[in-house]
Design a protein around this motif. Sequence first.
Motif, mmCIF file in Angstrom:
data_model
loop_
_atom_site.group_PDB
_atom_site.id
_atom_site.type_symbol
_atom_site.label_atom_id
_atom_site.label_comp_id
_atom_site.label_asym_id
_atom_site.label_seq_id
_atom_site.Cartn_x
_atom_site.Cartn_y
_atom_site.Cartn_z
ATOM 1 N N ASP A 42 0.833 -1.212 0.000
ATOM 2 C CA ASP A 42 0.000 0.000 0.000
ATOM 3 C C ASP A 42 0.866 1.260 0.000
ATOM 4 O O ASP A 42 0.556 2.244 -0.686
ATOM 5 N N ALA A 43 1.954 1.243 0.782
ATOM 6 C CA ALA A 43 2.835 2.412 0.817
ATOM 7 C C ALA A 43 3.472 2.656 -0.542
ATOM 8 O O ALA A 43 3.570 3.807 -0.998
ATOM 9 N N ARG A 44 3.890 1.586 -1.172
ATOM 10 C CA ARG A 44 4.522 1.740 -2.496
ATOM 11 C C ARG A 44 3.534 2.247 -3.531
ATOM 12 O O ARG A 44 3.901 3.037 -4.410
ATOM 13 N N GLN A 45 2.289 1.848 -3.436
ATOM 14 C CA GLN A 45 1.293 2.234 -4.434
ATOM 15 C C GLN A 45 0.705 3.620 -4.178
ATOM 16 O O GLN A 45 0.344 4.319 -5.128
ATOM 17 N N ASN A 46 0.620 4.026 -2.907
ATOM 18 C CA ASN A 46 -0.103 5.250 -2.577
ATOM 19 C C ASN A 46 0.793 6.451 -2.283
ATOM 20 O O ASN A 46 0.337 7.585 -2.400
ATOM 21 N N VAL A 47 2.032 6.215 -1.879
ATOM 22 C CA VAL A 47 2.914 7.340 -1.577
ATOM 23 C C VAL A 47 3.410 7.966 -2.882
ATOM 24 O O VAL A 47 3.857 7.261 -3.797
ATOM 25 N N CYS A 48 3.324 9.273 -2.954
ATOM 26 C CA CYS A 48 3.726 9.991 -4.175
ATOM 27 C C CYS A 48 4.441 11.277 -3.774
ATOM 28 O O CYS A 48 4.657 11.555 -2.589
ATOM 29 N N TYR A 49 4.798 12.089 -4.760
ATOM 30 C CA TYR A 49 5.455 13.360 -4.509
ATOM 31 C C TYR A 49 4.414 14.460 -4.321
ATOM 32 O O TYR A 49 3.409 14.506 -5.054
ATOM 33 N N CYS A 50 4.677 15.325 -3.362
ATOM 34 C CA CYS A 50 3.807 16.484 -3.172
ATOM 35 C C CYS A 50 3.866 17.372 -4.418
ATOM 36 O O CYS A 50 4.939 17.592 -4.990
ATOM 37 N N ASP B 205 1.043 10.891 0.990
ATOM 38 C CA ASP B 205 -0.030 10.068 0.419
ATOM 39 C C ASP B 205 -1.198 10.935 -0.044
ATOM 40 O O ASP B 205 -2.290 10.433 -0.290
ATOM 41 N N GLN B 206 -0.954 12.249 -0.139
ATOM 42 C CA GLN B 206 -1.953 13.183 -0.631
ATOM 43 C C GLN B 206 -1.366 13.975 -1.797
ATOM 44 O O GLN B 206 -0.163 13.956 -2.022
ATOM 45 N N GLU B 207 -2.223 14.671 -2.506
ATOM 46 C CA GLU B 207 -1.724 15.464 -3.633
ATOM 47 C C GLU B 207 -0.820 16.590 -3.143
ATOM 48 O O GLU B 207 0.216 16.873 -3.759
ATOM 49 N N VAL B 208 -1.211 17.221 -2.046
ATOM 50 C CA VAL B 208 -0.412 18.275 -1.415
ATOM 51 C C VAL B 208 -0.176 17.879 0.030
ATOM 52 O O VAL B 208 -1.113 17.497 0.742
ATOM 53 N N CYS B 209 1.063 17.960 0.483
ATOM 54 C CA CYS B 209 1.410 17.507 1.829
ATOM 55 C C CYS B 209 0.814 18.447 2.885
ATOM 56 O O CYS B 209 0.460 19.590 2.588
ATOM 57 N N PRO B 210 0.705 17.992 4.137
ATOM 58 C CA PRO B 210 0.119 18.832 5.194
ATOM 59 C C PRO B 210 0.874 20.137 5.441
ATOM 60 O O PRO B 210 0.256 21.146 5.800
ATOM 61 N N ILE B 211 2.191 20.154 5.250
ATOM 62 C CA ILE B 211 2.949 21.385 5.477
ATOM 63 C C ILE B 211 2.574 22.449 4.454
ATOM 64 O O ILE B 211 2.365 23.615 4.790
ATOM 65 N N CYS B 212 2.500 22.059 3.194
ATOM 66 C CA CYS B 212 2.157 23.021 2.147
ATOM 67 C C CYS B 212 0.715 23.499 2.267
ATOM 68 O O CYS B 212 0.396 24.637 1.891
ATOM 69 N N LYS B 213 -0.163 22.650 2.805
ATOM 70 C CA LYS B 213 -1.570 23.027 2.943
ATOM 71 C C LYS B 213 -1.827 23.867 4.183
ATOM 72 O O LYS B 213 -2.898 24.468 4.312
ATOM 73 N N ASN B 214 -0.875 23.908 5.090
ATOM 74 C CA ASN B 214 -1.071 24.631 6.343
ATOM 75 C C ASN B 214 -1.112 26.145 6.082
ATOM 76 O O ASN B 214 -0.121 26.727 5.640
ATOM 77 N N PRO B 215 -2.220 26.807 6.343
ATOM 78 C CA PRO B 215 -2.306 28.254 6.052
ATOM 79 C C PRO B 215 -1.428 29.107 6.950
ATOM 80 O O PRO B 215 -1.157 30.274 6.623
ATOM 81 N N SER B 216 -0.969 28.562 8.079
ATOM 82 C CA SER B 216 -0.135 29.343 8.993
ATOM 83 C C SER B 216 1.338 29.346 8.592
ATOM 84 O O SER B 216 2.132 30.093 9.179
ATOM 85 N N ARG B 217 1.718 28.531 7.610
ATOM 86 C CA ARG B 217 3.113 28.515 7.177
ATOM 87 C C ARG B 217 3.402 29.692 6.252
ATOM 88 O O ARG B 217 2.562 30.116 5.461
#
Length: 282
Positions: free
Chosen positions: A50-58, A66-78
């Motif tokens: 599952d990790a090999r199939q679902n992990v991708c690049y932000c 495992d998401q299109e955009v990682c949590p750091i980039c999506k964080n509005p406070s950054r």
Amino acid sequence: MEYYSNQINQLIQAFSSLPGIGTKSAQRLAFHVINMPEEQVQNLAKTMVDARQNVCYCAQCCTLTDQEVCPICKNPSRDQKTIMVVESPRDLAAYEKTGKYEGVYHVLHGAISPMLGIGPGDIRLKELMERLRGEVEEVIIATNSSLEGETTAMYIAKLIKPTGIRVTRIASGVPVGGDLEYIDEVTLLRALEGRTEVREARRRGQSRAALCLHQRVCAEIRAVRRTNMAVTISSFGKYPDGREISLYTMENGNGMRVSVANIGAALVRVEVPDREGRRAAV
């Protein structure tokens, strides 16, 4: 001569192909997996697949997610206007553990190495330059202090300079608690070149002197626990809240030393045994 069956040999070879796993370690892992309950083995295999199939690049910073955009980039406070360039997701995690950096990252997934045939086109430089078309004020180059890391840092700096964006390099020098006599010449030179003005600093109500004294206490205790030796350091000071802090060593007639850190009402004692296994009493 083969000592194990074909299936076991294949499993050992599979583990041996992993980085940092030798033949002995591969054998231990193989037999551990064989002795595991079948349900746990299936869950382990499923997790890896599952990790090999679902992990991708932000889509923005190119870290693994495992998401299109990682949590750091999506964080509005950054702070999206400050980008720190690192070599790998592990370097990103190391800076995140400090809890002090508030900007975003860009992961190169490697460094320029002509000897290994790795050029600028083999790392995520193109994606970085595309991100700089937005509102970016500073790029912090945090590649390793190796030959490859320094080469990559110089190359990135030359690419970004014409854009007018501020380019900085992380400092390198004497580590906290390090002794100068054991530090190499290059590190000492960089510490000298990167020297800063001594000024008063405050953090969470503590003075710089109190913080440095606290660091010396922690370093002394860690050193004693690691090497079973006590270094004679005596310090005394006060926190702003009035708590007294002192660090000293004691030695009895048998040559055994004990390091004691007294912080307020809390006494931290580290007993150092002698060669016969006896312990000093405080």
